[in-house]
Design a protein around this motif. Structure first.
Motif, PDB file in Angstrom:
ATOM      1  N   TYR A 280       1.007  -1.275  -0.016  1.00 41.58           N
ATOM      2  CA  TYR A 280       0.186  -0.050  -0.051  1.00 41.58           C
ATOM      3  C   TYR A 280       0.979   1.033  -0.116  1.00 41.58           C
ATOM      4  CZ  TYR A 280      -3.544   3.494   0.961  1.00 41.58           C
ATOM      5  OH  TYR A 280      -4.209   4.507   1.063  1.00 41.58           O
ATOM      6  N   ASP A 281       0.564   2.137  -0.798  1.00 44.38           N
ATOM      7  CA  ASP A 281       1.463   3.455  -1.183  1.00 44.38           C
ATOM      8  C   ASP A 281       0.742   4.573  -0.636  1.00 44.38           C
ATOM      9  OD1 ASP A 281       2.856   5.720  -2.001  1.00 44.38           O
ATOM     10  OD2 ASP A 281       3.761   4.478  -3.794  1.00 44.38           O
ATOM     11  N   ASP A 282       1.148   5.079   0.493  1.00 43.18           N
ATOM     12  CA  ASP A 282       0.336   6.179   1.118  1.00 43.18           C
ATOM     13  C   ASP A 282       0.386   7.447   0.377  1.00 43.18           C
ATOM     14  OD1 ASP A 282      -0.518   4.881   3.529  1.00 43.18           O
ATOM     15  OD2 ASP A 282       1.581   5.418   4.200  1.00 43.18           O
ATOM     16  N   LEU A 283       1.463   7.660  -0.487  1.00 43.22           N
ATOM     17  CA  LEU A 283       1.650   8.881  -1.251  1.00 43.22           C
ATOM     18  C   LEU A 283       0.538   8.890  -2.545  1.00 43.22           C
ATOM     19  CD1 LEU A 283       5.528   9.371  -1.424  1.00 43.22           C
ATOM     20  CD2 LEU A 283       3.679  10.427   0.003  1.00 43.22           C
ATOM     21  N   GLN A 284       0.483   7.558  -3.080  1.00 43.56           N
ATOM     22  CA  GLN A 284      -0.418   7.636  -4.112  1.00 43.56           C
ATOM     23  C   GLN A 284      -1.844   6.907  -3.721  1.00 43.56           C
ATOM     24  OE1 GLN A 284       1.237   5.770  -7.534  1.00 43.56           O
ATOM     25  NE2 GLN A 284       3.172   6.642  -7.147  1.00 43.56           N
ATOM     26  N   HIS A 285      -1.964   6.691  -2.388  1.00 46.04           N
ATOM     27  CA  HIS A 285      -3.432   6.258  -1.931  1.00 46.04           C
ATOM     28  C   HIS A 285      -3.803   4.992  -2.850  1.00 46.04           C
ATOM     29  CE1 HIS A 285      -3.518   9.870   0.303  1.00 46.04           C
ATOM     30  NE2 HIS A 285      -3.303  10.584  -0.478  1.00 46.04           N
ATOM     31  N   GLY A 286      -2.720   4.092  -3.208  1.00 45.70           N
ATOM     32  CA  GLY A 286      -3.166   2.775  -4.002  1.00 45.70           C
ATOM     33  C   GLY A 286      -2.094   1.744  -3.621  1.00 45.70           C
ATOM     34  N   ARG A 287      -2.145   1.101  -4.585  1.00 47.36           N
ATOM     35  CA  ARG A 287      -0.948  -0.225  -4.253  1.00 47.36           C
ATOM     36  C   ARG A 287       0.002  -0.381  -5.285  1.00 47.36           C
ATOM     37  NH1 ARG A 287      -4.449  -5.325  -1.899  1.00 47.36           N
ATOM     38  NH2 ARG A 287      -5.672  -4.274  -0.215  1.00 47.36           N
ATOM     39  N   ARG A 288       1.173  -0.649  -5.007  1.00 47.77           N
ATOM     40  CA  ARG A 288       2.285  -0.594  -6.092  1.00 47.77           C
ATOM     41  C   ARG A 288       3.048  -1.946  -5.702  1.00 47.77           C
ATOM     42  NH1 ARG A 288       4.162   4.163  -8.050  1.00 47.77           N
ATOM     43  NH2 ARG A 288       5.351   2.893  -9.389  1.00 47.77           N
ATOM     44  N   PHE A 289       3.576  -2.418  -6.775  1.00 46.19           N
ATOM     45  CA  PHE A 289       4.309  -3.583  -6.625  1.00 46.19           C
ATOM     46  C   PHE A 289       6.041  -2.856  -6.637  1.00 46.19           C
ATOM     47  CE2 PHE A 289       0.953  -5.089  -9.530  1.00 46.19           C
ATOM     48  CZ  PHE A 289       0.340  -5.834  -8.568  1.00 46.19           C
ATOM     49  N   TYR A 290       6.713  -3.563  -5.634  1.00 47.78           N
ATOM     50  CA  TYR A 290       8.126  -3.217  -5.529  1.00 47.78           C
ATOM     51  C   TYR A 290       8.946  -4.295  -5.653  1.00 47.78           C
ATOM     52  CZ  TYR A 290       6.463   1.559  -4.152  1.00 47.78           C
ATOM     53  OH  TYR A 290       5.857   2.615  -4.108  1.00 47.78           O
ATOM     54  N   CYS A 291       8.715  -5.422  -5.233  1.00 46.24           N
ATOM     55  CA  CYS A 291       9.333  -6.641  -5.216  1.00 46.24           C
ATOM     56  C   CYS A 291       8.935  -7.831  -5.612  1.00 46.24           C
ATOM     57  CB  CYS A 291       9.730  -7.202  -3.522  1.00 46.24           C
ATOM     58  SG  CYS A 291      11.042  -6.228  -2.846  1.00 46.24           S
ATOM     59  N   GLY A 292       9.686  -8.935  -5.904  1.00 46.79           N
ATOM     60  CA  GLY A 292       9.280 -10.098  -6.411  1.00 46.79           C
ATOM     61  C   GLY A 292       9.318 -11.205  -5.616  1.00 46.79           C
ATOM     62  N   GLY A 293       8.897 -12.318  -5.613  1.00 46.82           N
ATOM     63  CA  GLY A 293       9.204 -13.574  -5.102  1.00 46.82           C
ATOM     64  C   GLY A 293       8.929 -14.887  -5.741  1.00 46.82           C
ATOM     65  N   THR A 294       8.988 -16.057  -5.320  1.00 52.70           N
ATOM     66  CA  THR A 294       8.633 -17.284  -5.790  1.00 52.70           C
ATOM     67  C   THR A 294       7.828 -18.205  -5.297  1.00 52.70           C
ATOM     68  OG1 THR A 294      11.290 -16.980  -6.435  1.00 52.70           O
ATOM     69  CG2 THR A 294      10.028 -19.195  -7.054  1.00 52.70           C
ATOM     70  N   LEU A 295       6.873 -18.986  -5.929  1.00 53.05           N
ATOM     71  CA  LEU A 295       5.699 -19.512  -5.164  1.00 53.05           C
ATOM     72  C   LEU A 295       6.709 -21.054  -5.054  1.00 53.05           C
ATOM     73  CD1 LEU A 295       2.784 -19.973  -4.281  1.00 53.05           C
ATOM     74  CD2 LEU A 295       2.375 -20.801  -6.671  1.00 53.05           C
ATOM     75  N   ILE A 296       6.631 -21.375  -3.722  1.00 54.79           N
ATOM     76  CA  ILE A 296       7.308 -22.962  -3.551  1.00 54.79           C
ATOM     77  C   ILE A 296       6.375 -23.942  -3.273  1.00 54.79           C
ATOM     78  CG2 ILE A 296       9.575 -21.823  -3.108  1.00 54.79           C
ATOM     79  CD1 ILE A 296       9.020 -22.260  -0.111  1.00 54.79           C
ATOM     80  N   THR A 297       5.169 -23.640  -2.604  1.00 60.19           N
ATOM     81  CA  THR A 297       4.078 -24.731  -2.440  1.00 60.19           C
ATOM     82  C   THR A 297       2.946 -23.623  -2.569  1.00 60.19           C
ATOM     83  OG1 THR A 297       3.737 -24.093  -0.191  1.00 60.19           O
ATOM     84  CG2 THR A 297       5.571 -25.504  -0.574  1.00 60.19           C
ATOM     85  N   SER A 298       1.567 -24.374  -2.429  1.00 59.14           N
ATOM     86  CA  SER A 298       0.369 -23.963  -2.571  1.00 59.14           C
ATOM     87  C   SER A 298       0.287 -22.645  -1.475  1.00 59.14           C
ATOM     88  CB  SER A 298      -0.519 -24.681  -2.659  1.00 59.14           C
ATOM     89  OG  SER A 298      -0.845 -25.384  -1.279  1.00 59.14           O
ATOM     90  N   LYS A 299       0.874 -22.644  -0.575  1.00 61.48           N
ATOM     91  CA  LYS A 299       0.708 -21.648   0.666  1.00 61.48           C
ATOM     92  C   LYS A 299       1.997 -20.813   1.089  1.00 61.48           C
ATOM     93  CE  LYS A 299      -1.780 -21.765   4.133  1.00 61.48           C
ATOM     94  NZ  LYS A 299      -2.703 -20.885   4.627  1.00 61.48           N
ATOM     95  N   PHE A 300       3.110 -20.790   0.161  1.00 60.26           N
ATOM     96  CA  PHE A 300       4.222 -20.435   0.533  1.00 60.26           C
ATOM     97  C   PHE A 300       4.983 -19.535  -0.678  1.00 60.26           C
ATOM     98  CE2 PHE A 300       3.830 -22.554   4.793  1.00 60.26           C
ATOM     99  CZ  PHE A 300       4.342 -21.375   5.616  1.00 60.26           C
TER     100      PHE A 300
END
Length: 353
Positions: free
Chosen positions: A123-143
């Motif tokens: 959540y970006d307070d300055l833009q009052h919305g949501r932004r993507f800043y990082c990536g990740g990797t799905l390793i199971t259906s929950k993590f």
């Protein structure tokens, strides 16, 4: 008793002579053929307890005496082969996906080329919305696996199944046909787990144990666009992940905030840690062979192709980090070595709390 000790030492000597450690790897094999990592005594719980007893002149148990006499040295000075124990429940969760993990399509079919890639949404307070800043990797259906640097108080969800940011829906022209993809899935976060040893000190240019796990509120359903990556769960894969020559990175160039319509795939060369002047054994040194301007999305995966269990797949060897070190060679950067954290990963995903 003397005869028994002589026999134990003789067996360990034979095993030591038969063992050949990998030149460029931190993964090793213990005297009883278990997977280990090359560590200093103080960093290996089993060996540290023996050392502490010897210093304080406390008698060792028979098991500790055997381990003391059998422990094998690594090629790097002052390091020994320390058994790396994986949590059996966590390992079982990873192996449940062995038949589908690391799947990828042909490069021309980009929609199926990296179904395990995740986007972290804040959540970006300055833009009052949501932004993507990082990536990740799905390793199971929950993590989802990511960098500890990416865990912030305003992290709200994880997006899976995304292809082109800024386009809804994602539609591609394939030959004479237009194909529109299913909408990506935004999954709320249930809990985050930052490695207890994580330390980020920009003043002293040091980042340690840069790894974290995100537990999703609900398990995701796997399909062509959403699926898990393979992790180095076996000794063979752990050794391979630390000696492979090149790594691929996938991402949207989030740090540049260019909206990254099409994911990019630069190739990285895996180098000796001395090239980046790395003292931390749990980091890897990589060089971008295409352009120093793009380093991948922080928290994203560094992967390589492997043949395992009769199928070709992609295995995650590293995690992209923010490199705060100023280097004369700007093509060099650091990453987190996933193999060195397999014990922590399997233990964490097995937690019920």
């Amino acid at each position: 008793m003397l005869g028994l000790r002589f026999s134990i030492l003789a067996i360990c000597l034979v095993l030591s002579l038969q063992w050949i450690g990998p030149v460029d790897s931190k993964i090793c094999q213990t005297h009883d053929n278990k997977t280990g990592t090359c560590q200093r005594v103080r960093d290996c719980p089993a060996l540290k307890s023996i050392s502490d007893k010897l210093i304080n002149k406390i008698p060792l148990t028979n098991k500790e005496e055997i381990l003391r006499n059998c422990v094998l040295p690594c090629e790097k000075q002052y390091t020994l082969c320390c058994e790396e124990s994986l949590n059996p429940d966590g390992l079982k969760l990873l192996k449940e996906n062995e038949s589908i993990c690391g799947s990828f399509g042909e490069p021309k079919d980009r929609t199926k080329y990296r179904p395990w890639t995740a986007l972290l949404e804040y959540y970006d307070d300055l833009q009052h919305g949501r932004r993507f800043y990082c990536g990740g990797t799905l390793i199971t259906s929950k993590f989802v696996l990511t960098a500890a640097q990416c865990i912030k108080d305003n992290l709200v969800s994880v997006r899976l199944g995304e292809f082109a940011l800024g386009k809804t829906p994602d539609c591609l022209l394939l030959g004479n046909h237009t194909r529109c993809l299913d909408r990506p899935v935004d999954v709320p976060i249930e809990k985050v787990f930052v490695h207890e040893g994580f330390e980020e000190n920009i003043k002293n240019v040091r980042v340690s144990n840069n790894i974290a796990l995100i537990r999703l509120k609900d398990p995701v359903q796997f399909n062509d666009l959403i699926g898990p990556i393979c992790l180095p769960v076996s000794p063979d894969l752990q050794l391979e992940s630390q000696t492979v020559k090149s790594l691929d990175v996938f991402g949207w160039d989030l740090m540049m905030q260019l909206n990254g319509y099409i994911p990019r795939w630069p190739l990285y060369e895996l180098l000796e840690s001395t090239a980046c002047n790395i003292q931390d054994e749990k980091k890897i040194c990589i060089r971008n062979s295409e352009s120093y301007r793009y380093r991948g999305d922080v928290g994203g995966a560094l992967v390589y192709p492997s043949q395992y269990n009769g199928r070709q797949l992609l295995v995650q060897a590293g995690i992209v980090s923010v490199d705060i070190v100023e280097r004369s060679d700007r093509s060099l950067t650091e990453g987190t070595d996933v193999s060195d954290f397999m014990g922590w990963i399997t233990e964490t995903i097995a937690k019920k709390d």
